[in-house]
Design an enzyme around this catalytic site. Sequence first.
Site, PDB file in Angstrom:
ATOM      1  N   ASP A   9       0.628  -1.141  -0.108  1.00  0.00           N
ATOM      2  CA  ASP A   9      -0.021  -0.051  -0.071  1.00  0.00           C
ATOM      3  C   ASP A   9       0.712   1.408   0.005  1.00  0.00           C
ATOM      4  OD1 ASP A   9      -1.956  -1.767   0.172  1.00  0.00           O
ATOM      5  OD2 ASP A   9      -2.802  -1.199   2.067  1.00  0.00           O
ATOM      6  N   LYS A  98      -7.098  -4.861  -3.127  1.00  0.00           N
ATOM      7  CA  LYS A  98      -7.892  -5.266  -1.960  1.00  0.00           C
ATOM      8  C   LYS A  98      -8.930  -4.166  -1.547  1.00  0.00           C
ATOM      9  CE  LYS A  98      -4.085  -4.279   1.387  1.00  0.00           C
ATOM     10  NZ  LYS A  98      -4.784  -3.119   2.161  1.00  0.00           N
ATOM     11  N   CYS A 140      -1.913  -2.420   7.706  1.00  0.00           N
ATOM     12  CA  CYS A 140      -1.942  -3.233   6.604  1.00  0.00           C
ATOM     13  C   CYS A 140      -0.479  -3.969   6.447  1.00  0.00           C
ATOM     14  CB  CYS A 140      -2.187  -2.500   5.332  1.00  0.00           C
ATOM     15  SG  CYS A 140      -3.771  -1.846   5.259  1.00  0.00           S
TER      16      CYS A 140
END
Length: 194
Positions: A9, A98, A140
Amino acid sequence: MSRALIIVDVQNDFCEGGSLAVQGGAGVAAAISSALAESSGRWDHVVATKDYHVDPGAHFSTHPDFVDSWPAHCVVGTAGSEFHPSLATERVEAVFHKGEHAAAYSGFEGHTEAGEGLADWLRAREVTEVDVVGIATDHCVRATALDAKTAGFTTTVLLDLTAGVAEATTAAALSQFQKAEVATAGRPVVKTAP
């Protein structure tokens, strides 16, 4: 047997100037790029994950609690969902999206455009060890590393290539890594309390 780097990310919305900025995010993007440039032979494969929200329900809130709900971020089709410009993506072989319609913290909840999941992609290439880097250490990155370990991969979080949201939650993540036997190296970039 091979080793993969999972870049979690490293997107505009999670770096300075983004809608859910993590202090040090842009620096981490640049540091990952430097590591890739200097890593001749260190990683056999490089993949990346993206938060990729369409309508994640209660994950987005106009009054977020910053635990279970957050300001809108990484919305599909926006500049905020794109990789940060300081992240070198030439070696990225696959991107796992995601969270289209759910929170989805772990990269192992994501899939390629063809629908392939991260664990299956790695196993198809005989990957046995993964290094995890990116944003955020305490969210994450934490979820991806713990899921990697659960999936049977020897897992190391390269903390100096991660940025955490807050000291307390980053410390909790480090404790979880230790309990799960996820290896760590270095120290995360993290905002210190005032």
